[in-house]
Structures are given as C-alpha cells and as structure tokens.
Scaffold this active site. Structure first.
Site: not given
Length: 243
Positions: A7, A9, A52, A57, A152, A157
């Site tokens: 994963d 970000e 946003d 995160h 997140h 995750d």
C-alpha cells in the site's frame, strides 16, 4: 510464490499531475503466512500535500521534513518487491504512482520487476457485485477487527489487507490447515479465530444468508479450480449400484 501485501499514501490522486508517494508499506507473505519481514518508508515529496489527501492519511509536510526523498530509498524498495506477486487493493492507483516514480529514475516499471499484480478490489467486485468493496467494508464483511484504524496509513492497511486477502482466497487445503495449525492459532489472527466456534442453536438461514453462502462457495470453487470440500459434503456423489 513470494507475495508482498502493498500500500502507498500520496500527496494527491494523480501522478500525471506531479503528485508523489509519501509513504510505502509492504508485508512479505510466503505459503499464505506472513514471514515478519516488511518494509515501511516515509518519503519527502518535494511538493505540497493536497489538503484533502492530508485529511485522509494525516501525514503532513512538516512530519516529512527530515525524511529521505524517493530516489534515496528507491533501490531498497525495488529489491523488496522484485520477483514477487504484489497484492494491492485498487492496484491501478498504487502501481500508477510507483511507475511514475520509477520512470523519473529510469527504473523498469512494476510489470517488469514483479511476477504478478493481484487487485483485491477487482476480486471483491467480481465476488460481491453491487456491494461496497472498500477495505473497510470488506473488513466488516469478514469480521476483521479494524478498531485501531482511525486514519488511512499504509502499514495498518497492509495488515488489514493481508487478512482480507486470506479470506477471499481460502481454498480447501489452506482453510483446513489454517483452522488446525497450532502456529497459526498462536499468531492470534482473526482470520483463523473465525473458525473456533462454540456449539450454537441451529436456526434456518434467510434467503440473503443462503445467497451469501453460495457466493462464498463459488469463490472456493474458483480458488481450488474445481469443487470445494464443502460442496462435496452438501451434495455427496450418489453411490454406484452394486454389481
């Protein structure tokens, strides 16, 4: 095959607009078991983070001020994922960002470095059409504890996705092995604990529950490329007449 649950970000949604990776996490899995080996990196993006994205995160540019830039950790990241199957939820997003970063440094794209990319979001949509298939929704569906996930984050995750992936790919042999294995029980995974049930009163299933059951058996059939054990139990073959 060696698998990496992966994963990222990012500073925003579009690598084509110059957005960058700011966090990478990968967990190594071999023979359907996490090995304990992982790679977790934060990177300074050399640009602003969209508000946003930061709300999702929680990673700020101030936090990343002393973190290395992507080029400084690229070799470590490439070594970690090379030759593996990547397991990613919404793979086009993460792969698109990785390929954009690799392209800046003249590194081969993901499909050249890795054996395979498996998109668990696509798998979920095929298995549960018309339903919510976000990582949160799948955790709720499979009763996976996500109480520690308030934002997140790439590493948590990955941990949740590993359990979701095991649920979604449970074949006959792995299901029985995981339910009985002492090593797995010691690991305390909610994926395995789901099979440790006490005797319960038998209640007739609803039509929705029956449909969910059939959908899950279809997934098992697909996983074992044939008829799963549970369908054989429910529909035993007719005995041949005596000669």
């Amino acid at each position: 095959m060696r698998q990496i649950i992966l994963d990222t970000e990012t500073t925003g949604l579009e690598p084509s607009q110059g957005h960058r990776i700011i966090e990478f996490a990968g967990l190594e899995m071999v023979d359907r078991k996490l090995t304990g080996r992982h790679l977790h990196l934060y990177m300074h993006p050399e640009r602003e983070i969209d508000p946003d994205a930061e709300r999702v995160h929680g990673i700020s540019l101030d936090f990343l001020a002393d973190k290395p830039k992507f080029h400084a950790v690229a070799d470590e990241l490439v070594d970690f994922i090379s030759g593996a199957e990547l397991i990613i939820h919404n793979a086009p997003f993460d792969v698109g960002f990785l390929n954009a970063e690799f392209s800046r440094l003249g590194i081969a794209p993901v499909d050249k470095l890795c054996a395979l990319v498996t998109d668990t979001l696509r798998m979920a949509r095929d298995t549960f059409p018309g339903k919510r298939n976000s990582l949160d929704a799948l955790c709720d569906r499979f009763e996976i504890d996500r109480s520690n996930r308030t934002l997140h984050g790439a590493l948590i995750d990955c941990e949740l996705l590993a359990e979701v992936y095991l649920w979604m790919t449970r074949g006959q042999d792995s299901l029985l092995a995981d339910a009985a294995g002492e090593d797995d029980a010691a690991a305390g995974s909610s994926v395995r604990m789901a099979f440790e049930r006490k005797p319960l009163a038998v209640l007739p299933p609803s039509e929705e529950e029956l449909a969910e059951h059939q959908a899950y058996l279809d997934l098992l059939d697909k996983s074992v490329k044939g008829t799963c054990l549970w369908r054989s139990i429910e529909n035993p073959p007719l005995a041949e007449p005596a000669a």
